[in-house]
Design a protein around this motif. Structure first.
Motif, PDB file in Angstrom:
ATOM      1  N   LYS A 124       0.850  -1.205   0.000  1.00  0.00           N
ATOM      2  CA  LYS A 124       0.000   0.000   0.000  1.00  0.00           C
ATOM      3  C   LYS A 124       0.873   1.237   0.000  1.00  0.00           C
ATOM      4  O   LYS A 124       1.496   1.574   1.007  1.00  0.00           O
ATOM      5  CB  LYS A 124      -0.912   0.038   1.228  1.00  0.00           C
ATOM      6  CG  LYS A 124      -2.108  -0.860   1.170  1.00  0.00           C
ATOM      7  CD  LYS A 124      -3.137  -0.356   0.199  1.00  0.00           C
ATOM      8  CE  LYS A 124      -4.300  -1.329   0.152  1.00  0.00           C
ATOM      9  NZ  LYS A 124      -5.101  -1.182  -1.024  1.00  0.00           N
ATOM     10  N   PHE A 140      -1.094   0.846   9.124  1.00  0.00           N
ATOM     11  CA  PHE A 140      -1.459  -0.136   8.100  1.00  0.00           C
ATOM     12  C   PHE A 140      -2.474  -1.080   8.715  1.00  0.00           C
ATOM     13  O   PHE A 140      -2.232  -1.652   9.785  1.00  0.00           O
ATOM     14  CB  PHE A 140      -0.230  -0.941   7.652  1.00  0.00           C
ATOM     15  CG  PHE A 140       0.761  -0.146   6.852  1.00  0.00           C
ATOM     16  CD1 PHE A 140       0.686  -0.107   5.469  1.00  0.00           C
ATOM     17  CD2 PHE A 140       1.777   0.553   7.484  1.00  0.00           C
ATOM     18  CE1 PHE A 140       1.611   0.625   4.728  1.00  0.00           C
ATOM     19  CE2 PHE A 140       2.706   1.288   6.752  1.00  0.00           C
ATOM     20  CZ  PHE A 140       2.617   1.314   5.372  1.00  0.00           C
ATOM     21  N   ASP A 143      -6.357  -7.280   7.062  1.00  0.00           N
ATOM     22  CA  ASP A 143      -7.570  -8.059   7.312  1.00  0.00           C
ATOM     23  C   ASP A 143      -7.233  -9.449   7.862  1.00  0.00           C
ATOM     24  O   ASP A 143      -6.061  -9.802   8.021  1.00  0.00           O
ATOM     25  CB  ASP A 143      -8.462  -8.125   6.065  1.00  0.00           C
ATOM     26  CG  ASP A 143      -7.898  -8.972   4.928  1.00  0.00           C
ATOM     27  OD1 ASP A 143      -6.913  -9.720   5.119  1.00  0.00           O
ATOM     28  OD2 ASP A 143      -8.461  -8.886   3.810  1.00  0.00           O
ATOM     29  N   VAL A 149      -5.113  -3.835   3.680  1.00  0.00           N
ATOM     30  CA  VAL A 149      -6.295  -3.238   3.067  1.00  0.00           C
ATOM     31  C   VAL A 149      -6.317  -1.713   3.110  1.00  0.00           C
ATOM     32  O   VAL A 149      -7.028  -1.085   2.330  1.00  0.00           O
ATOM     33  CB  VAL A 149      -7.609  -3.783   3.678  1.00  0.00           C
ATOM     34  CG1 VAL A 149      -7.764  -5.260   3.369  1.00  0.00           C
ATOM     35  CG2 VAL A 149      -7.686  -3.547   5.172  1.00  0.00           C
ATOM     36  N   GLU A 150      -5.533  -1.135   4.019  1.00  0.00           N
ATOM     37  CA  GLU A 150      -5.560   0.319   4.117  1.00  0.00           C
ATOM     38  C   GLU A 150      -4.259   0.842   4.712  1.00  0.00           C
ATOM     39  O   GLU A 150      -3.666   0.209   5.586  1.00  0.00           O
ATOM     40  CB  GLU A 150      -6.742   0.760   4.989  1.00  0.00           C
ATOM     41  CG  GLU A 150      -7.111   2.202   4.839  1.00  0.00           C
ATOM     42  CD  GLU A 150      -8.517   2.503   5.345  1.00  0.00           C
ATOM     43  OE1 GLU A 150      -8.671   3.595   5.909  1.00  0.00           O
ATOM     44  OE2 GLU A 150      -9.425   1.682   5.188  1.00  0.00           O
ATOM     45  N   ARG A 151      -3.843   1.993   4.208  1.00  0.00           N
ATOM     46  CA  ARG A 151      -2.700   2.713   4.766  1.00  0.00           C
ATOM     47  C   ARG A 151      -3.217   4.088   5.161  1.00  0.00           C
ATOM     48  O   ARG A 151      -3.829   4.776   4.359  1.00  0.00           O
ATOM     49  CB  ARG A 151      -1.591   2.839   3.726  1.00  0.00           C
ATOM     50  CG  ARG A 151      -0.382   3.621   4.200  1.00  0.00           C
ATOM     51  CD  ARG A 151       0.704   3.601   3.145  1.00  0.00           C
ATOM     52  NE  ARG A 151       1.856   4.389   3.550  1.00  0.00           N
ATOM     53  CZ  ARG A 151       3.028   4.370   2.919  1.00  0.00           C
ATOM     54  NH1 ARG A 151       3.197   3.601   1.848  1.00  0.00           N
ATOM     55  NH2 ARG A 151       4.022   5.103   3.342  1.00  0.00           N
ATOM     56  N   CYS A 152      -2.972   4.469   6.394  1.00  0.00           N
ATOM     57  CA  CYS A 152      -3.503   5.729   6.911  1.00  0.00           C
ATOM     58  C   CYS A 152      -2.359   6.627   7.361  1.00  0.00           C
ATOM     59  O   CYS A 152      -1.418   6.179   8.015  1.00  0.00           O
ATOM     60  CB  CYS A 152      -4.412   5.466   8.106  1.00  0.00           C
ATOM     61  SG  CYS A 152      -5.768   4.328   7.764  1.00  0.00           S
ATOM     62  N   THR A 156      -4.620  10.544  10.458  1.00  0.00           N
ATOM     63  CA  THR A 156      -5.795   9.692  10.648  1.00  0.00           C
ATOM     64  C   THR A 156      -5.820   9.218  12.089  1.00  0.00           C
ATOM     65  O   THR A 156      -4.909   8.535  12.545  1.00  0.00           O
ATOM     66  CB  THR A 156      -5.739   8.478   9.702  1.00  0.00           C
ATOM     67  OG1 THR A 156      -5.617   8.950   8.366  1.00  0.00           O
ATOM     68  CG2 THR A 156      -6.984   7.625   9.830  1.00  0.00           C
ATOM     69  N   ILE A 161     -10.601   5.193  12.395  1.00  0.00           N
ATOM     70  CA  ILE A 161     -10.368   3.858  11.836  1.00  0.00           C
ATOM     71  C   ILE A 161     -11.372   2.849  12.383  1.00  0.00           C
ATOM     72  O   ILE A 161     -11.614   1.810  11.788  1.00  0.00           O
ATOM     73  CB  ILE A 161      -8.921   3.395  12.148  1.00  0.00           C
ATOM     74  CG1 ILE A 161      -7.924   4.321  11.465  1.00  0.00           C
ATOM     75  CG2 ILE A 161      -8.670   1.961  11.707  1.00  0.00           C
ATOM     76  CD1 ILE A 161      -6.480   4.088  11.885  1.00  0.00           C
ATOM     77  N   LYS A 164     -13.873   0.984  10.069  1.00  0.00           N
ATOM     78  CA  LYS A 164     -13.215   0.041   9.151  1.00  0.00           C
ATOM     79  C   LYS A 164     -12.814  -1.234   9.895  1.00  0.00           C
ATOM     80  O   LYS A 164     -12.965  -2.337   9.369  1.00  0.00           O
ATOM     81  CB  LYS A 164     -11.995   0.705   8.496  1.00  0.00           C
ATOM     82  CG  LYS A 164     -11.333  -0.145   7.456  1.00  0.00           C
ATOM     83  CD  LYS A 164     -12.215  -0.361   6.241  1.00  0.00           C
ATOM     84  CE  LYS A 164     -11.476  -1.119   5.169  1.00  0.00           C
ATOM     85  NZ  LYS A 164     -12.257  -1.321   3.962  1.00  0.00           N
TER      86      LYS A 164
END
Length: 171
Positions: A124, A140, A143, A149-152, A156, A161, A164
């Motif tokens: 990511k 990071f 799942d 699945v996500e990089r913040c 953030t 979060i 999610k």
């Protein structure tokens, strides 16, 4: 080129990595299979350090059975994590009541970067395809199957979060 680079090529799954815990022992990420995981590079002298409070609240709400946060102290950003592993542990517990695992201090960028972080950055990228970690408290989200699945960004908050994490826990 880092000696760690060839190893990274062989590591195609989050669960293939082994990191080092606060006591210097091997911590195979395979033991987190089936859990939602949040990886955060942390620092105790940063403007984002109060995020420890939100991270701990998130961990208490969902963990540790189904959700785990791993904090990786890093001193690469303005020297904001100068302490030893023991000092970092003490700081986190005394000031924020942190109960989620704080791992051994690592580099997240450069030739000595922790191989897990090289993998996460490859999986990511940041804004405009940026691979390097920009600052402390970048996150990071992984799942239950080990997919990043996500990089913040550091901006953030852990609270933002939460939805999610809840969604991933239902899957």
């Amino acid at each position: 080129m880092s000696l760690k680079t060839p190893i990274l090529r062989a590591m195609s799954s989050f669960y293939n990595f082994t990191v080092t815990d606060k006591a210097g022992a091997a911590f195979p990420l395979q033991q987190l299979a089936g859990k939602v995981v949040l990886i955060v590079n942390v620092a105790s002298k940063c403007g984002f350090t109060p995020q420890y409070k939100g991270l701990e609240a998130l961990y208490k709400k969902y963990g540790p059975e189904d959700f785990v946060i791993l904090g990786f102290p890093c001193n690469q950003f303005a020297g904001q994590e100068p302490g030893s592993d023991a000092e970092i542990q003490s700081f986190c517990q005394l000031n924020y009541g942190v109960t989620f695992p704080i791992m051994h201090k690592v580099d997240v960028n450069g030739g000595d970067a922790e191989p897990l972080y090289e993998f996460l950055k490859k999986e990511k990228t940041g804004p405009l395809g940026l691979k390097r970690i920009k600052w402390n408290f970048e996150k990071f989200l992984i799942d239950k199957k080990g997919n990043v699945v996500e990089r913040c960004s550091s901006l953030t908050t852990p609270e933002s979060i939460d939805p999610k994490v809840a969604e991933l826990l239902k899957q």
